[in-house]
Design a protein around this motif. Structure first.
Motif, PDB file in Angstrom:
ATOM      1  N   LEU A 111       2.207   7.083  -6.715  1.00 55.52           N
ATOM      2  CA  LEU A 111       1.319   8.062  -7.171  1.00 55.52           C
ATOM      3  C   LEU A 111       1.644   9.562  -6.718  1.00 55.52           C
ATOM      4  O   LEU A 111       1.685  10.318  -7.626  1.00 55.52           O
ATOM      5  CB  LEU A 111       0.114   7.938  -6.375  1.00 55.52           C
ATOM      6  CG  LEU A 111      -0.957   6.518  -6.769  1.00 55.52           C
ATOM      7  CD1 LEU A 111      -1.972   6.162  -6.347  1.00 55.52           C
ATOM      8  CD2 LEU A 111      -0.902   6.502  -8.464  1.00 55.52           C
ATOM      9  N   MET A 112       2.358   9.554  -5.681  1.00 53.52           N
ATOM     10  CA  MET A 112       2.839  10.987  -5.039  1.00 53.52           C
ATOM     11  C   MET A 112       4.091  11.222  -5.851  1.00 53.52           C
ATOM     12  O   MET A 112       4.142  12.344  -6.283  1.00 53.52           O
ATOM     13  CB  MET A 112       3.262  10.646  -3.550  1.00 53.52           C
ATOM     14  CG  MET A 112       1.785  10.594  -2.791  1.00 53.52           C
ATOM     15  SD  MET A 112       2.035  10.526  -1.189  1.00 53.52           S
ATOM     16  CE  MET A 112       3.176  12.010  -0.676  1.00 53.52           C
ATOM     17  N   ASP A 113       4.950  10.221  -6.128  1.00 53.49           N
ATOM     18  CA  ASP A 113       6.302  10.851  -6.979  1.00 53.49           C
ATOM     19  C   ASP A 113       5.898  11.439  -8.175  1.00 53.49           C
ATOM     20  O   ASP A 113       6.541  11.998  -9.117  1.00 53.49           O
ATOM     21  CB  ASP A 113       7.203   9.576  -6.912  1.00 53.49           C
ATOM     22  CG  ASP A 113       7.701   9.192  -5.849  1.00 53.49           C
ATOM     23  OD1 ASP A 113       7.840   9.948  -4.864  1.00 53.49           O
ATOM     24  OD2 ASP A 113       8.420   8.070  -5.849  1.00 53.49           O
ATOM     25  N   GLU A 114       4.653  10.678  -8.992  1.00 50.44           N
ATOM     26  CA  GLU A 114       4.380  11.094 -10.229  1.00 50.44           C
ATOM     27  C   GLU A 114       3.287  12.264 -10.355  1.00 50.44           C
ATOM     28  O   GLU A 114       2.814  12.703 -11.283  1.00 50.44           O
ATOM     29  CB  GLU A 114       3.534  10.102 -11.024  1.00 50.44           C
ATOM     30  CG  GLU A 114       4.283   8.738 -11.339  1.00 50.44           C
ATOM     31  CD  GLU A 114       5.596   9.198 -12.529  1.00 50.44           C
ATOM     32  OE1 GLU A 114       5.033   9.874 -13.425  1.00 50.44           O
ATOM     33  OE2 GLU A 114       6.679   8.598 -12.317  1.00 50.44           O
ATOM     34  N   GLY A 115       3.093  12.895  -9.145  1.00 51.11           N
ATOM     35  CA  GLY A 115       2.479  14.041  -9.115  1.00 51.11           C
ATOM     36  C   GLY A 115       0.944  13.950  -9.208  1.00 51.11           C
ATOM     37  O   GLY A 115       0.071  14.968  -9.449  1.00 51.11           O
ATOM     38  N   PHE A 116       0.327  12.864  -8.758  1.00 53.39           N
ATOM     39  CA  PHE A 116      -0.917  12.839  -8.908  1.00 53.39           C
ATOM     40  C   PHE A 116      -1.620  13.551  -7.705  1.00 53.39           C
ATOM     41  O   PHE A 116      -0.862  13.753  -6.409  1.00 53.39           O
ATOM     42  CB  PHE A 116      -1.541  11.165  -8.378  1.00 53.39           C
ATOM     43  CG  PHE A 116      -1.247  10.347  -9.715  1.00 53.39           C
ATOM     44  CD1 PHE A 116      -2.410   9.488 -10.033  1.00 53.39           C
ATOM     45  CD2 PHE A 116      -0.076  10.196 -10.419  1.00 53.39           C
ATOM     46  CE1 PHE A 116      -2.191   8.581 -11.088  1.00 53.39           C
ATOM     47  CE2 PHE A 116      -0.035   9.470 -11.526  1.00 53.39           C
ATOM     48  CZ  PHE A 116      -0.994   8.624 -11.575  1.00 53.39           C
ATOM     49  N   GLU A 117      -2.828  14.169  -7.917  1.00 58.28           N
ATOM     50  CA  GLU A 117      -3.280  15.113  -6.847  1.00 58.28           C
ATOM     51  C   GLU A 117      -4.190  14.431  -5.554  1.00 58.28           C
ATOM     52  O   GLU A 117      -4.652  13.228  -6.229  1.00 58.28           O
ATOM     53  CB  GLU A 117      -4.343  15.942  -7.466  1.00 58.28           C
ATOM     54  CG  GLU A 117      -3.618  16.803  -8.462  1.00 58.28           C
ATOM     55  CD  GLU A 117      -4.692  17.522  -9.399  1.00 58.28           C
ATOM     56  OE1 GLU A 117      -5.917  17.613  -8.904  1.00 58.28           O
ATOM     57  OE2 GLU A 117      -4.276  18.324 -10.372  1.00 58.28           O
ATOM     58  N   VAL A 133       0.904  -1.398   0.056  1.00 57.53           N
ATOM     59  CA  VAL A 133      -0.087  -0.011  -0.128  1.00 57.53           C
ATOM     60  C   VAL A 133       0.906   1.234  -0.052  1.00 57.53           C
ATOM     61  O   VAL A 133       0.704   2.077  -0.901  1.00 57.53           O
ATOM     62  CB  VAL A 133      -0.981  -0.050   1.197  1.00 57.53           C
ATOM     63  CG1 VAL A 133      -1.523   1.306   1.434  1.00 57.53           C
ATOM     64  CG2 VAL A 133      -2.007  -1.006   1.029  1.00 57.53           C
ATOM     65  N   ARG A 134       2.017   1.080   0.690  1.00 56.92           N
ATOM     66  CA  ARG A 134       2.891   2.441   0.828  1.00 56.92           C
ATOM     67  C   ARG A 134       3.440   2.504  -0.378  1.00 56.92           C
ATOM     68  O   ARG A 134       3.891   3.570  -0.898  1.00 56.92           O
ATOM     69  CB  ARG A 134       3.825   2.268   2.139  1.00 56.92           C
ATOM     70  CG  ARG A 134       3.117   2.204   3.361  1.00 56.92           C
ATOM     71  CD  ARG A 134       2.265   3.722   3.607  1.00 56.92           C
ATOM     72  NE  ARG A 134       1.576   3.507   4.597  1.00 56.92           N
ATOM     73  CZ  ARG A 134       0.921   4.624   5.310  1.00 56.92           C
ATOM     74  NH1 ARG A 134       1.020   5.829   4.582  1.00 56.92           N
ATOM     75  NH2 ARG A 134       0.283   4.574   6.475  1.00 56.92           N
ATOM     76  N   LYS A 135       3.896   1.575  -1.094  1.00 56.29           N
ATOM     77  CA  LYS A 135       4.708   1.613  -2.508  1.00 56.29           C
ATOM     78  C   LYS A 135       3.764   2.292  -3.620  1.00 56.29           C
ATOM     79  O   LYS A 135       4.028   3.138  -4.264  1.00 56.29           O
ATOM     80  CB  LYS A 135       5.135   0.294  -2.925  1.00 56.29           C
ATOM     81  CG  LYS A 135       6.167  -0.700  -2.105  1.00 56.29           C
ATOM     82  CD  LYS A 135       7.560   0.637  -2.284  1.00 56.29           C
ATOM     83  CE  LYS A 135       8.773  -0.166  -1.657  1.00 56.29           C
ATOM     84  NZ  LYS A 135       9.811   0.494  -1.901  1.00 56.29           N
TER      85      LYS A 135
END
Length: 133
Positions: A121-127, A114-116
């Protein structure tokens, strides 16, 4: 138990229902292929399985555990951004019948996979990336 990682983006198709869709909300093939590639790049064994009636199903193995990962998206119906919407990545750890009876090997929001997923998603700039139990 499952854990969901939600986010918003316009990177994937949410505006055109495919001819092969089981129903009108089977979006996620492009998201699934992208996510599986991202997990593979992180050293996580993963594969796209198939379309489901709600989106797409995928499989992963990480840290000695097997998982099903379901992906589905819903458009925010913004005519200026037709593919913008919420994506839900649902992670479910495979458990044997005995584990289920004994309450062992359960999912938690702190599960490493889940953390991965959250990280990629965060690293790719998802909102608005969020984890929901």
């Amino acid at each position: 138990m499952t854990v969901s990682v939600t986010s918003n983006t316009d990177r994937f198709k949410l505006s055109v229902v495919g001819d092969d869709f089981i129903n009108d909300c089977c979006f996620g093939e492009d998201f699934s292929h992208w996510l599986v590639s991202a997990l593979l790049a992180m050293g996580i064994e993963a594969e796209v399985i198939c379309m489901e009636d709600f989106g797409w199903a995928n499989r992963a193995t990480f840290g000695g555990s097997s998982y099903l990962i379901f992906v589905g998206g819903y458009s925010h119906q913004d005519s200026s951004r037709p593919n913008y919407g919420e994506w839900r990545v649902v992670v479910e750890r495979h458990r044997t019948l005995i584990e289920k009876i004994r309450g062992k090997n359960t999912m938690a929001v702190s599960d490493p996979l889940v953390r991965k997923v959250e990280q990629v998603l965060m690293d790719e700039g998802f909102e608005d990336v969020a984890i929901e139990p």
